[in-house]
Design a protein around this motif. Sequence first.
Motif, short mmCIF file in Angstrom:
data_model
loop_
_atom_site.label_atom_id
_atom_site.label_comp_id
_atom_site.label_asym_id
_atom_site.label_seq_id
_atom_site.Cartn_x
_atom_site.Cartn_y
_atom_site.Cartn_z
N MET A 174 0.91 -1.26 -0.01
CA MET A 174 0.00 0.12 0.06
C MET A 174 1.03 1.32 0.23
SD MET A 174 -3.32 1.17 -0.18
CE MET A 174 -4.09 -0.34 0.60
N ALA A 175 1.98 1.22 0.82
CA ALA A 175 2.77 2.35 1.04
C ALA A 175 4.29 1.97 0.59
CB ALA A 175 2.46 3.07 2.21
N SER A 176 5.01 2.74 0.11
CA SER A 176 6.50 2.28 -0.32
C SER A 176 7.21 3.58 -0.23
CB SER A 176 6.28 1.53 -1.60
OG SER A 176 7.85 1.35 -1.90
N GLY A 177 8.47 3.30 0.07
CA GLY A 177 9.52 4.47 0.10
C GLY A 177 10.18 4.11 -1.11
N GLY A 178 9.61 4.19 -2.33
CA GLY A 178 10.56 4.03 -3.74
C GLY A 178 11.32 5.26 -4.10
N SER A 179 11.23 5.61 -5.31
CA SER A 179 11.98 6.68 -5.72
C SER A 179 10.94 7.57 -6.14
CB SER A 179 12.78 6.44 -7.15
OG SER A 179 11.66 5.92 -7.93
N THR A 180 11.25 8.94 -6.31
CA THR A 180 10.61 10.07 -6.42
C THR A 180 9.61 9.91 -7.66
OG1 THR A 180 12.04 11.22 -7.70
CG2 THR A 180 12.17 11.58 -5.33
N GLY A 181 9.99 9.09 -8.54
CA GLY A 181 8.95 8.62 -9.63
C GLY A 181 7.81 7.78 -9.46
N THR A 182 7.90 7.39 -8.23
CA THR A 182 6.76 6.40 -7.88
C THR A 182 5.72 6.88 -7.03
OG1 THR A 182 8.48 4.63 -8.57
CG2 THR A 182 6.58 4.08 -7.32
N ALA A 183 4.54 6.72 -6.93
CA ALA A 183 3.50 7.29 -6.05
C ALA A 183 3.87 6.44 -4.61
CB ALA A 183 2.21 6.84 -6.45
N LEU A 184 3.79 7.19 -3.66
CA LEU A 184 3.96 6.76 -2.30
C LEU A 184 2.82 5.70 -1.78
CD1 LEU A 184 5.82 6.95 0.36
CD2 LEU A 184 4.39 8.89 1.04
N PHE A 185 1.76 6.16 -2.26
CA PHE A 185 0.62 5.45 -2.09
C PHE A 185 0.01 4.67 -3.20
CE2 PHE A 185 0.91 8.30 1.82
CZ PHE A 185 0.88 7.46 2.56
N SER A 186 -0.38 3.65 -3.16
CA SER A 186 -0.95 2.94 -4.39
C SER A 186 -1.55 1.77 -4.01
CB SER A 186 0.04 2.55 -5.38
OG SER A 186 -0.49 1.94 -6.51
N LYS A 187 -2.73 1.30 -4.79
CA LYS A 187 -3.67 0.36 -4.54
C LYS A 187 -3.51 -0.92 -5.79
CE LYS A 187 -7.29 2.44 -1.78
NZ LYS A 187 -8.93 2.56 -1.78
N ASP A 188 -2.44 -0.80 -6.52
CA ASP A 188 -2.16 -1.26 -7.66
C ASP A 188 -0.81 -2.36 -7.47
OD1 ASP A 188 -4.48 -0.31 -8.79
OD2 ASP A 188 -3.15 1.36 -9.78
N ARG A 189 -0.33 -2.21 -6.69
CA ARG A 189 1.19 -2.97 -6.36
C ARG A 189 0.76 -4.49 -5.61
NH1 ARG A 189 3.90 2.35 -5.42
NH2 ARG A 189 3.27 2.36 -3.25
N MET A 190 0.25 -5.13 -6.43
CA MET A 190 -0.45 -6.37 -5.88
C MET A 190 0.62 -7.68 -6.05
SD MET A 190 -3.07 -5.03 -5.00
CE MET A 190 -4.27 -6.54 -4.41
N PHE A 191 0.80 -8.49 -5.17
CA PHE A 191 2.00 -9.61 -5.16
C PHE A 191 0.99 -10.79 -4.80
CE2 PHE A 191 4.41 -5.81 -4.75
CZ PHE A 191 5.48 -6.19 -5.87
N ILE A 192 1.55 -11.97 -5.39
CA ILE A 192 0.71 -13.32 -4.85
C ILE A 192 1.88 -13.93 -4.06
CG2 ILE A 192 0.19 -15.47 -5.77
CD1 ILE A 192 -0.79 -14.11 -8.07
N VAL A 193 1.46 -14.18 -2.85
CA VAL A 193 2.41 -15.23 -1.82
C VAL A 193 2.68 -16.43 -2.48
CG1 VAL A 193 2.75 -15.85 0.41
CG2 VAL A 193 1.64 -13.72 -0.08
N THR A 194 3.97 -16.78 -2.71
CA THR A 194 4.43 -18.23 -3.27
C THR A 194 5.02 -18.96 -2.25
OG1 THR A 194 6.41 -17.12 -4.00
CG2 THR A 194 4.62 -17.15 -5.63
N GLY A 195 5.51 -18.40 -1.03
CA GLY A 195 6.10 -18.90 -0.06
C GLY A 195 6.16 -18.38 1.18
N ILE A 196 6.46 -19.00 2.35
CA ILE A 196 6.75 -18.34 3.55
C ILE A 196 7.90 -18.92 4.11
CG2 ILE A 196 5.75 -18.35 5.94
CD1 ILE A 196 2.87 -18.33 4.86
N PHE A 197 8.80 -18.43 4.59
CA PHE A 197 10.16 -18.74 5.15
C PHE A 197 10.14 -18.40 6.50
CE2 PHE A 197 11.15 -14.44 4.12
CZ PHE A 197 12.09 -13.98 5.22
N ARG A 198 11.12 -19.26 7.03
CA ARG A 198 11.61 -18.94 8.33
C ARG A 198 12.92 -19.11 8.83
NH1 ARG A 198 13.24 -22.31 12.60
NH2 ARG A 198 12.61 -21.60 14.76
N THR A 199 13.60 -18.24 9.39
CA THR A 199 15.14 -18.14 9.74
C THR A 199 15.19 -18.36 11.51
OG1 THR A 199 15.48 -15.86 10.17
CG2 THR A 199 15.71 -16.72 7.99
#
Length: 434
Positions: A174-199
């Motif tokens: 939802m919110a990201s600290g990317g570069s100045t050319g990228t919106a700080l808030f967005s609802k379009d940055r969708m990712f599908i979870v493929t794995g869950i890890f543990r260390t």
Amino acid sequence: MSSLFPSFRWIYWVARRFNRVDFRGRTAVTSRLASLGIAFGVMALIAVVSVMNGFQMEYIDAILEVSSYHIQVSGLQGADESRFLAWCGDNPAVRCALPFSETRGLLVESDWGGEAASVIRALPADVLDRDGGFRKQMEIVSGCFDIESGDTIVLGSGLARSLGARVGSVVNVMASGGSTGTALFSKDRMFIVTGIFRTNYTDINSAYCFISLDSADRLLGMDASSRVCAVKLHDSNRDERVTAQIQAAFPGCRTEGWRHYNRAFFGALRVEKNVIMLMVILIFIVVAVNIYNSMCRMIYERRQDIAVLSALGGRRSQVQAVFSAKGLVTGLTGAVPGLVLGILLSKNMDKVFLALAKMQFAAQYAITALFRPDDLAYVRENMMFTVFASVPARMRAGEIAAIFLFGVMSSFVSSLLAGRKTTSFNVSELLRDE
């Protein structure tokens, strides 16, 4: 040299006679307690240091392999980055090198609406093939580590729990600290979870997630200008030397070693270990004082024997050496069993923690049954013992040798200091009284 061997043989013969009498006479209890104190001190210190090494190295390995790396190099762009990676491939001290990008973001799970702040790290899609240390630390608890296809993400177990996400869930940055050319808030940055890890480090599990470099460039604005090159070495202690080589070969880059990057955390671990070692070393100090007092009492009780030995030609240094040899024997008879017991205890520390868990559960169950029987359904084993049992103790030969020598020398030095009191006796007066 011809006179030295008879002197040693005389000291050995007299010391052996004294030891035989002491272990059968009135001072037998004192001698055995002194040896037992050294044995338990050596055993306890070896076990404590080994367990502390296990906990610290589990954390440190996870941090160095997953989070901070040995050296981070920034300020490389385009051809410089490719040239740097090629330079690392030709350097025999470098185990692997790869680029990565990192930002912080607010993750929101689409179905349940769970949200959590996260460290989003972008890595090459083939990171598991290129970085064996990273692959070793990644314990996949669900799904697989797959960031090759465009919009996929791998979450830490603690982060997935906070989001309420599982394999197949859709997560929005939802919110990201990317570069100045990228919106700080967005609802379009969708990712599908493929794995869950543990260390082995909880903070990584609760904060980190991984995506591919291509996804970071396209969705988060983390282009090549924000990339950092991670360098891992065969020997982490050579970081300063390799950093100097990097600065000489690439003068415009900025480098940061693992010692500086994790200075506060590693400093806290070092202080914790030193404090625990200091507390256990007090055991040796108490034992050394007791040995000193018992040796002083024994020397006073044997003042007639000392006078006779001196009258028969024994020099003051030889008589002192007899009691120093007794202290050395006391130290060895305590330190050797302590060494064996400490190594065996460290090797089986997992069984010890599990036994402690069962003992605590039994005691808590018995007390609850006596005083609050209605609460028996809520009595559970302490899971912290299970966590402790899962961390293997790590023994270091140098530390074990230092502990063994410290146990032996504490008794030897105490006897050496007590042996100086033999010079205060007047031989003629003691023999005249007899």
